[in-house]
Design an enzyme around this catalytic site. Structure first.
Site, mmCIF file in Angstrom:
data_model
loop_
_atom_site.group_PDB
_atom_site.id
_atom_site.type_symbol
_atom_site.label_atom_id
_atom_site.label_comp_id
_atom_site.label_asym_id
_atom_site.label_seq_id
_atom_site.Cartn_x
_atom_site.Cartn_y
_atom_site.Cartn_z
ATOM 1 N N ARG A 84 0.841 -1.203 0.000
ATOM 2 C CA ARG A 84 0.000 0.000 0.000
ATOM 3 C C ARG A 84 0.874 1.251 0.000
ATOM 4 N NH1 ARG A 84 -5.128 0.005 1.003
ATOM 5 N NH2 ARG A 84 -4.981 -1.962 2.150
ATOM 6 N N GLU B 33 0.538 -7.796 -3.996
ATOM 7 C CA GLU B 33 -0.705 -7.037 -4.170
ATOM 8 C C GLU B 33 -0.423 -5.543 -4.042
ATOM 9 O OE1 GLU B 33 -4.242 -5.854 -1.046
ATOM 10 O OE2 GLU B 33 -3.393 -7.867 -0.946
ATOM 11 N N LYS C 292 -9.672 -13.852 2.760
ATOM 12 C CA LYS C 292 -8.929 -12.857 3.534
ATOM 13 C C LYS C 292 -9.706 -12.591 4.823
ATOM 14 C CE LYS C 292 -7.809 -7.893 3.190
ATOM 15 N NZ LYS C 292 -7.747 -6.752 2.242
ATOM 16 N N GLY D 143 0.981 -6.331 5.632
ATOM 17 C CA GLY D 143 0.797 -4.929 5.304
ATOM 18 C C GLY D 143 1.922 -4.034 5.776
ATOM 19 N N SER D 144 1.613 -3.114 6.674
ATOM 20 C CA SER D 144 2.577 -2.077 7.051
ATOM 21 C C SER D 144 3.798 -2.612 7.771
ATOM 22 C CB SER D 144 1.891 -1.020 7.914
ATOM 23 O OG SER D 144 1.354 -1.593 9.094
ATOM 24 N N THR E 35 -7.845 -3.763 -2.332
ATOM 25 C CA THR E 35 -8.859 -2.719 -2.145
ATOM 26 C C THR E 35 -9.654 -2.512 -3.433
ATOM 27 O OG1 THR E 35 -7.214 -1.687 -0.674
ATOM 28 C CG2 THR E 35 -9.250 -0.507 -1.004
ATOM 29 N N GLY F 214 -2.486 -6.284 11.181
ATOM 30 C CA GLY F 214 -1.744 -6.397 12.425
ATOM 31 C C GLY F 214 -0.846 -7.610 12.526
#
Length: 207
Positions: free
Chosen positions: A16, A39, A128, A178-179, A68, A158
């Site tokens: 992202r 992704e 997911k 993710g992050s 998304t 998370g």
């Protein structure tokens, strides 16, 4: 192809915020350390450009897709850009149907057993579990008792190398990262180091 890519380590890289000018470098580094599903969320800068760059830059055994994804039109745009995978935060039947009609692999977001069964009925290739913090390992264990054998469950939200084991023990098939894997400003080498930490944690559980 989807099952083969997922079987590498069960990890999906969620990039992202990725910019087109860094897509190739980050993609090559992720591929080098062993990631086989990448992704690019559509709320990133010029995401369709990044998807096209990644698809052209990486070998065929690496799946490239979009996250998304919220509408059938976006499904069409992702397919035209060279994307092979649709990842959704939700379980909208129109988007599910559009993805399968386009011949793309599909990972919809689900948060209840009802959504899980509905997504599987529409041809989802994996589920997911989002947000993972809300669903948790106990729920995953309960879902495993009723979902079809072999359903791929991928908690997202998370996830860190330190908390993967509890989800895996409960029956998770892998994870969306993710992050904790990628965020704006990280260079490709750091993304690769983080990916290696996730892979090592996954392998330690298997070992």
């Amino acid at each position: 192809m989807f099952q083969q890519a997922l079987a590498a380590n069960g990890l999906v890289a969620i990039l992202r915020g990725l910019r087109p000018d860094e897509a190739a470098a980050v993609g090559h580094e992720l591929y080098r350390v062993g990631i086989r599903i990448i992704e690019v969320p559509l709320n990133s800068p010029q995401p369709l450009d990044s998807i096209g760059i990644l698809r052209n830059a990486l070998p065929d055994d690496c799946l490239i897709g979009a996250g998304t994804v919220l509408s059938p039109l976006q499904v069409e745009q992702v397919s035209a850009a060279g994307g092979q995978l649709i990842v959704m935060p939700h379980c909208d039947r129109q988007v599910l149907a559009a993805a399968k009609a386009a011949g793309l692999f599909l990972i919809p977001g689900v948060a209840t057993p009802s959504e899980a069964f509905a997504a599987l009925a529409e041809g989802a290739d994996a589920l997911k579990l989002f947000p993972a913090e809300q669903i948790g390992p106990a729920a995953i264990k309960a879902w495993r008792a009723v979902l079809p054998t072999g359903t791929a469950l991928l908690p997202v939200g998370g996830i860190t190398p330190d908390n993967m084991a509890s989800y895996l023990q409960a029956g998770a098939s892998g994870f969306g990262l993710g992050s904790a894997l990628y965020s704006l400003g990280l260079d490709a080498a750091e993304v690769g180091r983080r990916a290696q930490a996730f892979i090592q944690a996954r392998n330690a559980f298997q070992g």
